[in-house]
Design an enzyme around this catalytic site. Structure first.
Site, short mmCIF file in Angstrom:
data_model
loop_
_atom_site.label_atom_id
_atom_site.label_comp_id
_atom_site.label_asym_id
_atom_site.label_seq_id
_atom_site.Cartn_x
_atom_site.Cartn_y
_atom_site.Cartn_z
N GLN A 1 -37.72 14.73 -91.89
CA GLN A 1 -37.06 13.83 -92.82
C GLN A 1 -38.01 13.15 -93.80
O GLN A 1 -37.67 12.97 -94.97
CB GLN A 1 -36.29 12.76 -92.04
CG GLN A 1 -35.43 11.86 -92.90
CD GLN A 1 -34.39 11.14 -92.07
OE1 GLN A 1 -33.35 11.69 -91.75
NE2 GLN A 1 -34.67 9.90 -91.71
N GLU A 2 -39.19 12.77 -93.32
CA GLU A 2 -40.13 12.06 -94.20
C GLU A 2 -41.56 12.53 -93.99
O GLU A 2 -42.05 12.58 -92.87
CB GLU A 2 -40.07 10.55 -93.93
CG GLU A 2 -38.72 9.91 -94.21
CD GLU A 2 -38.71 8.44 -93.87
OE1 GLU A 2 -39.77 7.79 -94.01
OE2 GLU A 2 -37.66 7.93 -93.45
N GLU B 1 -42.93 9.59 -86.10
CA GLU B 1 -41.75 8.79 -85.74
C GLU B 1 -40.61 9.72 -85.32
O GLU B 1 -40.40 10.77 -85.92
CB GLU B 1 -41.34 7.96 -86.96
CG GLU B 1 -40.07 7.14 -86.80
CD GLU B 1 -39.64 6.51 -88.11
OE1 GLU B 1 -38.42 6.27 -88.28
OE2 GLU B 1 -40.50 6.26 -88.98
N SER C 1 -29.46 8.17 -91.54
CA SER C 1 -29.63 8.67 -90.17
C SER C 1 -29.78 7.45 -89.28
O SER C 1 -30.78 6.75 -89.33
CB SER C 1 -30.85 9.58 -90.07
OG SER C 1 -32.03 8.90 -90.42
N LYS D 1 -36.15 -2.59 -87.71
CA LYS D 1 -35.16 -2.67 -88.79
C LYS D 1 -34.21 -3.83 -88.49
O LYS D 1 -33.52 -3.82 -87.45
CB LYS D 1 -34.37 -1.37 -88.91
CG LYS D 1 -35.20 -0.16 -89.34
CD LYS D 1 -34.38 1.11 -89.26
CE LYS D 1 -35.15 2.32 -89.80
NZ LYS D 1 -34.41 3.59 -89.57
N GLU E 1 -35.04 7.93 -100.73
CA GLU E 1 -36.10 6.93 -100.59
C GLU E 1 -37.20 7.09 -101.63
O GLU E 1 -38.28 6.51 -101.51
CB GLU E 1 -36.67 6.97 -99.17
CG GLU E 1 -35.61 6.61 -98.14
CD GLU E 1 -36.14 6.53 -96.73
OE1 GLU E 1 -37.32 6.85 -96.51
OE2 GLU E 1 -35.37 6.14 -95.84
N LYS F 1 -42.94 0.28 -93.84
CA LYS F 1 -42.39 1.55 -94.31
C LYS F 1 -41.22 1.21 -95.23
O LYS F 1 -40.20 0.70 -94.76
CB LYS F 1 -41.95 2.37 -93.11
CG LYS F 1 -41.27 3.67 -93.42
CD LYS F 1 -40.84 4.34 -92.12
CE LYS F 1 -39.88 5.46 -92.42
NZ LYS F 1 -39.33 6.06 -91.18
N ASP G 1 -41.88 11.30 -90.21
CA ASP G 1 -40.66 10.88 -89.51
C ASP G 1 -39.82 12.13 -89.35
O ASP G 1 -39.22 12.62 -90.30
CB ASP G 1 -39.90 9.81 -90.31
CG ASP G 1 -38.57 9.45 -89.66
OD1 ASP G 1 -38.28 9.92 -88.55
OD2 ASP G 1 -37.79 8.70 -90.29
N HIS H 1 -32.15 12.86 -95.75
CA HIS H 1 -32.44 12.10 -96.96
C HIS H 1 -32.53 12.97 -98.21
O HIS H 1 -32.81 12.48 -99.30
CB HIS H 1 -33.75 11.32 -96.80
CG HIS H 1 -33.65 10.19 -95.84
ND1 HIS H 1 -34.73 9.45 -95.44
CD2 HIS H 1 -32.58 9.67 -95.19
CE1 HIS H 1 -34.33 8.52 -94.57
NE2 HIS H 1 -33.03 8.65 -94.42
N HIS I 1 -37.54 -0.40 -94.04
CA HIS I 1 -36.35 -0.45 -94.89
C HIS I 1 -35.27 0.46 -94.32
O HIS I 1 -35.41 1.01 -93.22
CB HIS I 1 -36.74 0.04 -96.30
CG HIS I 1 -37.18 1.49 -96.31
ND1 HIS I 1 -37.23 2.27 -97.44
CD2 HIS I 1 -37.62 2.31 -95.30
CE1 HIS I 1 -37.66 3.48 -97.14
NE2 HIS I 1 -37.90 3.53 -95.85
N ARG I 2 -34.20 0.69 -95.08
CA ARG I 2 -33.21 1.72 -94.79
C ARG I 2 -33.08 2.61 -96.02
O ARG I 2 -33.50 2.26 -97.11
CB ARG I 2 -31.83 1.10 -94.46
CG ARG I 2 -31.78 0.16 -93.29
CD ARG I 2 -32.39 0.70 -92.00
NE ARG I 2 -31.77 1.89 -91.47
CZ ARG I 2 -31.01 1.93 -90.36
NH1 ARG I 2 -30.78 0.81 -89.69
NH2 ARG I 2 -30.52 3.07 -89.91
N SER I 3 -32.45 3.77 -95.83
CA SER I 3 -32.33 4.72 -96.95
C SER I 3 -31.38 4.19 -98.02
O SER I 3 -31.54 4.49 -99.21
CB SER I 3 -31.87 6.09 -96.45
OG SER I 3 -30.70 5.97 -95.67
N ASP J 1 -37.78 4.88 -83.24
CA ASP J 1 -36.79 4.26 -84.13
C ASP J 1 -35.41 4.37 -83.50
O ASP J 1 -34.92 3.43 -82.89
CB ASP J 1 -36.84 4.93 -85.50
CG ASP J 1 -35.76 4.43 -86.46
OD1 ASP J 1 -35.19 3.35 -86.20
OD2 ASP J 1 -35.47 5.11 -87.45
#
Length: 431
Positions: free
Chosen positions: A165-166, A288, A44, A340, A207, A391, A244, A157, A368-370, A315
């Protein structure tokens, strides 16, 4: 010619944690020292991110190949950067940005540019005999970050029916970083047992967090609270919650559609009520991307309504871009920023954005990234810049755990020169 002069640059395709190609670049110094950097990729992504250059050739990796970026490093960047001193990071990054010449780095690709930028920094650190975090910024004291650990995945994700998402835990009550990771791992294992007992899948998402089909977004929070208690910790004291939402993913025609769960449609006011209810009923300290990157009105209202209660992290709306961040701060959008490296495309620009955010009291969460690699660069970056938060996924999947293991190593290296950010990161939101 200095021993830290860049004598050669090589680049190649490798695979990231999702099995997609990404770029890896190796820099050689005159002294014989060599270091490489591999670049992650997001699922994303914000539409204003610097461009990740993909080949678009359907006959290779379903169009996701990065040979164009690799060849840009080999044929365009290498001839211009070879001969520069690796110790001069700002000069290297300036040259890379000028070579591309576009605001989004679409000519050479942010992935190509960043791979050279990070490899140069790592080569310079090794040449000086310094830890990477020391090279990035020399300090008398360093801060180990509170990890925001993604233990339940939804949204883009995970292939499940959860819109957010998280769902993350923040073990801010640990006495140090290593203890905080132990606490999180114990909660993660208890969560697995609870999910299994309820008949839910314990497969993990991109993740490393579990990705079961749950009855609602709220059920995810209830199960996490149960896991925290079962692990012997107190939610809201030892361990806090963070979300998130990645709301850009379910923003359609100026409305928020929870299409993965109950199909409900929410306007700005209804989304505010939704988040307010969660904050009132759960020990949430951070949300987020609660609104879409295109919905500045929603962001402003959320900041006004909830900005004194929780950390509101931008983000997709900020994309580590200093110009956009400045506009956001001026307009009172959010009160924190996610950082990021590959959203902006160079180490120097990333550091500049972090410094500006910190100066204006916007906490920074290094992320990080996925689609990740085994690189631990962001672990060192979070310590170097004393961001106090990181994160980098769950406490499973080696590409995620590598960052936590590096932070535990850094904590050991630092000894009394390092301290854990802990609860003070969220002090204003903890009652």
């Amino acid at each position: 010619m200095s021993e830290t002069t860049i004598s050669e640059i090589k680049s190649r395709e490798i695979l990231d944690s999702r099995g997609n190609p990404t770029i890896c670049t190796r820099i050689f110094l005159k002294s014989g020292i060599t270091q490489e950097a591999s670049i992650p990729s997001g699922a994303s992504t914000g539409k204003r991110e610097a461009l990740e250059l993909r080949d678009g050739d359907p006959s290779r990796y379903l169009g996701k190949g990065v040979l164009t970026a690799v060849n840009n490093v080999r044929n365009i960047i290498a001839p211009e950067i070879t001969g520069l001193d690796a110790l001069k990071q700002a000069e290297i990054d300036k040259r890379l940005i000028e070579l591309d010449g576009t605001p989004s780095k679409k000519k050479l690709g942010a992935n190509a540019i960043l791979s050279v930028s990070l490899a140069a920094a790592q080569g310079a650190a090794k040449a000086l005999g310094l830890e990477l975090f020391e090279y990035i910024e020399k300090k008398d004291k360093y801060l180990l970050p509170v990890p925001l650990i993604n233990i339940l995945n939804g949204g883009a994700h995970a292939d499940n029916n959860v819109d957010i998402q998280e769902f993350m835990i923040a073990p801010a009550g640990g006495i140090n970083f290593s203890e905080s990771i132990r606490m999180a791992a114990e909660v993660f294992q208890q969560l697995k047992k609870i999910l299994k007992k309820k008949g839910y899948s314990t497969a993990v998402g991109d993740e490393g967090g579990f990705a079961p089909n749950l009855k609602s977004n709220k059920e995810a929070l209830d199960i996490i609270l149960a896991a925290i208690e079962r692990a012997g910790y107190k939610a809201g004291s030892d361990i806090f919650l963070a979300l998130d939402a990645a709301a850009s993913e379910f923003f359609q025609d100026n409305i928020y559609v929870f299409h993965k769960s109950d199909g409900s449609r929410k306007n700005i006011d209804q989304m505010i009520k939704f988040y307010s209810s969660l904050v009132d009923n759960y020990p949430i300290v951070s949300i987020e991307d609660g609104f879409s990157e295109d919905d500045w009105e929603g962001w402003k209202i959320m900041t006004d309504e909830l900005g004194q209660k929780i950390q509101i992290v931008g983000d997709d709306i900020f994309v580590t871009n200093l110009k956009i961040l400045k506009e956001g701060i001026q307009r009172g959008i959010g009160n924190s920023i996610l950082i990021k490296l590959n959203q902006i495309g160079s180490l120097s620009e990333t550091i500049e954005t972090v410094k500006y955010a910190q100066k204006h009291n916007y906490p920074c969460v290094i992320s990080h990234r996925s689609g990740e690699t085994s690189s631990t660069f962001i672990a060192d970056l979070s310590v170097a810049l004393n961001t106090g938060q990181i994160k980098t996924g769950s406490v499973s999947r080696s590409e995620r755990v590598a960052k936590y293991n590096r932070l535990m190593e850094i904590e050991e290296i630092l000894g009394e020169k390092g301290s854990y950010a802990g609860k003070k990161v969220f002090q204003k939101y903890i009652t």
